[in-house]
Design a protein around this motif. Sequence first.
Motif, PDB file in Angstrom:
ATOM      1  N   LEU A 361       1.189 -15.661   0.914  1.00 46.24           N
ATOM      2  CA  LEU A 361       1.996 -14.691   1.667  1.00 46.24           C
ATOM      3  C   LEU A 361       2.950 -13.929   0.757  1.00 46.24           C
ATOM      4  O   LEU A 361       3.208 -12.743   0.967  1.00 46.24           O
ATOM      5  CB  LEU A 361       2.762 -15.397   2.785  1.00 46.24           C
ATOM      6  N   ALA A 362       3.450 -14.593  -0.287  1.00 46.13           N
ATOM      7  CA  ALA A 362       4.297 -13.890  -1.257  1.00 46.13           C
ATOM      8  C   ALA A 362       3.508 -12.795  -1.959  1.00 46.13           C
ATOM      9  O   ALA A 362       4.005 -11.681  -2.166  1.00 46.13           O
ATOM     10  CB  ALA A 362       4.847 -14.890  -2.281  1.00 46.13           C
ATOM     11  N   SER A 363       2.268 -13.100  -2.329  1.00 40.61           N
ATOM     12  CA  SER A 363       1.442 -12.096  -3.016  1.00 40.61           C
ATOM     13  C   SER A 363       1.173 -10.908  -2.110  1.00 40.61           C
ATOM     14  O   SER A 363       1.216  -9.745  -2.553  1.00 40.61           O
ATOM     15  CB  SER A 363       0.120 -12.724  -3.485  1.00 40.61           C
ATOM     16  N   ARG A 364       0.896 -11.159  -0.836  1.00 37.57           N
ATOM     17  CA  ARG A 364       0.652 -10.061   0.106  1.00 37.57           C
ATOM     18  C   ARG A 364       1.923  -9.240   0.338  1.00 37.57           C
ATOM     19  O   ARG A 364       1.879  -8.009   0.435  1.00 37.57           O
ATOM     20  CB  ARG A 364       0.144 -10.604   1.437  1.00 37.57           C
ATOM     21  N   ALA A 365       3.057  -9.918   0.420  1.00 39.18           N
ATOM     22  CA  ALA A 365       4.318  -9.193   0.619  1.00 39.18           C
ATOM     23  C   ALA A 365       4.583  -8.245  -0.545  1.00 39.18           C
ATOM     24  O   ALA A 365       4.979  -7.086  -0.343  1.00 39.18           O
ATOM     25  CB  ALA A 365       5.466 -10.182   0.789  1.00 39.18           C
ATOM     26  N   ILE A 366       4.358  -8.722  -1.761  1.00 45.97           N
ATOM     27  CA  ILE A 366       4.557  -7.856  -2.937  1.00 45.97           C
ATOM     28  C   ILE A 366       3.585  -6.681  -2.871  1.00 45.97           C
ATOM     29  O   ILE A 366       3.966  -5.531  -3.133  1.00 45.97           O
ATOM     30  CB  ILE A 366       4.367  -8.661  -4.237  1.00 45.97           C
ATOM     31  N   GLN A 367       2.327  -6.948  -2.526  1.00 46.48           N
ATOM     32  CA  GLN A 367       1.358  -5.856  -2.406  1.00 46.48           C
ATOM     33  C   GLN A 367       1.826  -4.824  -1.375  1.00 46.48           C
ATOM     34  O   GLN A 367       1.791  -3.615  -1.639  1.00 46.48           O
ATOM     35  CB  GLN A 367      -0.014  -6.391  -1.975  1.00 46.48           C
TER      36      GLN A 367
END
Length: 487
Positions: A361-367
Motif C-alpha cells: 500500500l505504501a508503494s501504491r500511495a507513492i505511485q
Amino acid sequence: MSLKNKVQLITYPDSMGGDLRTLNAILSEHFLDVFTGGVHILPPFPSSGDRGFAPLTYLEIEPRFGTWEDIRAIGEKFDILIDLMVNHISRQSLYFQDFLAKGRSSEYADLFLTLDKIWEDGVPIQEDIDKMFLRRPLPYSTFEAGGKQERVWTTFGKTDPSEQIDLDVCSTQTRQLLRTFFENFKRQNIKIVRLDAVGFVIKKLGTSCFFVEPDICEFLDEVKALADSLALELLPEVHAHYSTQFKLAERGFWIYDFILPYRILEAILTKNATELKRYLTIRPHKQFTMLDCHDGIPVKPDLDELINTELARKVVDICVQRGANLSLILSDEHKAEDGFDVHQIRCTYYSALGEDDDAYLASRAIQFFTPGIPQVYYTGLFAGVNDLNRVKETGEGREINRHNYTVEEINLALGEEVVQRLLKLIRFRNTYPAFDGEFQVLESPDSEIRLRWSKADKSCLLIVDLSSKHSVIQYIDKHGLLADYRI
C-alpha cells in the motif's frame, strides 16, 4: 480529447472472467467509481503469439474474446486504451501470407523489410549487426516466398523464423495501412492508442536501430498528426535510457514512467528514499505511471546511469529469492561495465515486496501521489502473487504475472483487506481535488518520504515511513478541517 487525471486499469481481454463481455460486467458491478481514468485492454485482436502482441489484424476482435460491440460497450463507461504494434505484424496475417505465396509480386510486398532495403545486396554484415540493440540473436528471419529464399527483418520473436514480422514504416503502403487501423479505432470508440515497440521502427546502418534520431521523431510527429486529426491520444512505448523518454516529453508526447517502479521498489526494500526523492524532483509530469505490467519491472536500459549496479544486484537478488525470474540484455555493448545485464524483473509487485500489505500500500500511495496518470495492472489490483505454475506449464517467464482470474477468484480477492484498502486509496486519488494542483517533494529523513499536493483551499500530504512501512495522508476535508487517513 484530454485525458482524465484518474486511475486506469490494465488487463488482458480474458484475464478478468474469461472474455470481454464478462470483463464489462465485472467493471460495471465493482469498478465504475474506481477506474474512472479508463481501461487499457491489452491486445484483443487475432494473434499468432506473444499473448496478443503478434496481431494478424486490427480490424477484428479475436472471437473467443468477443466482438467490437463488446469493446464499444465498455467504451460507453470507460475511456479505452488499445495497443498498436506499430513495429510489426503477424507472420500469419493475410498480408504476409500473400507475400509468402507470391514473393515480390505480392500486392503487400512493400509492407515488409526485406534485407535488400537495408544492405544493398541483401547480405547482412555482422559488423553492422554488432552495433544493434538486439531482442533476438539475429534481427531477421529466412522464409521461402514466391519460390525463392527471402530474408525479412524481425526484431522480436522467440521462434525461428519469427512470428512477428517488421513493417517498413518508410513505405507509403505501410503508412496507409496504419491510417486504416487508426480510422477503425476511432469508429470503435477507442480514446487512446499505445504505440508498442515504436522505438524499433527505424532501421539504419551504423546505428543501434533503436530510437534513431531524427527519423524516429519525424515518424512520431506524422503519427501524432494522424491521431490528432481523429481526436485520439497517443502513448509511445519506449524502453530506453531515461533521456530518450525526456526528449519525447519535450516534444509534447505522453510517456511512460518506466523508472518509477524500480525506484519505489528500491526505496522500500532498502528503507532509503534518497534516490526516489531526487528522481521525483527532475521527472516530467506528463507521464503514465505504473508499478507492474504484462512484462516486468524495468531495469536496463531505462535506468542506465541512474542506478548503482551493486545495489541493483541486491534488489534483484531479493526479488529472485521471492520467486522472480529475469529478462536479460542480449548485446554485450548494452550491459553495464561490471556485467550487470538485467533488463526486467519478472514477478508480481506484491510478491516482490514480500507479500507485505503495508509495504504494498505504501508503494501504491507513492505511485498515486507521483504526478501523472496512474495505471494499475489487474494482478496488482488483486494483490496477486507469483504464478510459478504458469511459468512451468508454458516455459514463458512473463507468465509469472499473467494469472487469469475466474469470476469466483475475483469475488474472493475483493474480500481481502489489502484489496479493499487499495480500492479506498484509488477512490481518494480519483476524487480529491488537489491532485489537479501543485506538487511538492518536501524535505524529510532518508527513511521517509513526504509528497504534497495543493490547490486553492485543499491540500493533501502523503507521509511514508519506510522503517515501519506505515503510510498516512493528512488532508483538508470538506469541512475545512485537517484530517488523517491511515492507508
